[in-house]
Design an enzyme around this catalytic site. Structure first.
Site, PDB file in Angstrom:
ATOM      1  N   ASP A   1       0.956  -1.535  -0.096  1.00 49.60           N
ATOM      2  CA  ASP A   1       0.096   0.014  -0.354  1.00 49.60           C
ATOM      3  C   ASP A   1       1.335   1.638  -0.111  1.00 49.60           C
ATOM      4  OD1 ASP A   1      -2.302   1.710   0.374  1.00 49.60           O
ATOM      5  OD2 ASP A   1      -2.357   1.241   2.381  1.00 49.60           O
TER       6      ASP A   1
ATOM      7  N   ASP B   1      -0.316   4.641   1.001  1.00 47.12           N
ATOM      8  CA  ASP B   1      -0.787   6.626   2.302  1.00 47.12           C
ATOM      9  C   ASP B   1      -0.863   5.506   3.346  1.00 47.12           C
ATOM     10  OD1 ASP B   1      -1.867   8.785  -0.037  1.00 47.12           O
ATOM     11  OD2 ASP B   1      -2.818   6.573  -0.832  1.00 47.12           O
TER      12      ASP B   1
END
Length: 228
Positions: free
Chosen positions: A12, A14
């Site tokens: 991922d 963020d």
């Protein structure tokens, strides 16, 4: 403790690679404040990992904001154009990414961000993100039909590896509850590096939860160990 060995890794972005989740809080609160509302941490936890339009609708509905999804997205884009270029890399994560690349472990990026948002966030970090041969932008990729907690983004991202690894061979790194649920729904083990403010009980479904990526030891998942 050791886990079943993996051969590929998905990240991922963020809140996991970049501290953009802190900036999202600032930006969304700026919009909410115009209407006397508060963008709470509980709401933040619920929306993390959603695609842009899903996220906007969730905030509008939760806070009863007199805006359309299009207006919210447009206003937030102006705010984040100023904030995102100032984001920083989270502790321990660059060391891990470079270590995997140096040891020929295939890695992929699986972010719910749009490609436009990605370009803003990575403006000062191109060298690091160029290490990812495979990238999936959930809000821009038509193959990603649904945002997290649905498994779509991780299934699409894993399919980009040329050797088509089995789901259980793909280790996911996530910071959000929705992201963990998405990885598990895809049949993939997941290491969660949650924000300090997150209730520890919410990380219980992760294969492994760590307070920082600095504490991750690759050999726990059958990956080459650090040498320093």
């Amino acid at each position: 403790m050791t886990y079943k060995p993996v051969t590929h890794v998905l990240f991922d972005m963020d809140g996991l690679i970049l501290n953009t989740e802190d900036l999202y809080t600032i930006g969304f609160q700026e919009i909410a404040s115009r209407f006397g509302k508060c963008f709470t941490y509980d709401l933040k936890v619920k929306i993390m990992g959603q695609q842009s339009n899903e996220l906007a609708k969730s905030i509008i509905d939760a806070l009863d904001l007199p805006m359309t999804v299009e207006e919210f997205v447009s206003e937030s884009r102006v705010i984040f154009e100023k904030l995102f270029p100032h984001c920083k890399v989270m502790p321990g994560i660059e060391k891990l990414i470079r270590h995997l690349v140096d040891n020929n472990i295939p890695i992929g990026l699986a972010t719910s961000s749009s490609i436009e948002s990605y370009n803003l966030k990575t403006r000062n970090h191109f060298e690091l993100f160029d290490l990812f041969a495979y990238k999936t932008w959930g809000s821009s990729d038509p193959e990603v039909k649904r945002g997290k907690p649905y498994p779509d983004i991780f299934l699409v991202a894993a399919a980009k590896f040329p050797d088509k690894p089995a789901a259980e061979k793909c280790l996911v790194f996530e910071d959000s509850v929705n992201g963990v649920e998405a990885a598990l729904a895809a049949g993939m083990p997941v290491v969660m590096v949650p924000a300090p403010a997150l209730d520890s009980s919410l990380s219980g479904r992760a294969t492994l939860a760590l307070p920082s990526a600095e504490l991750f030891r690759p050999e726990m998942f059958g990956l080459p160990p650090y040498t320093d």
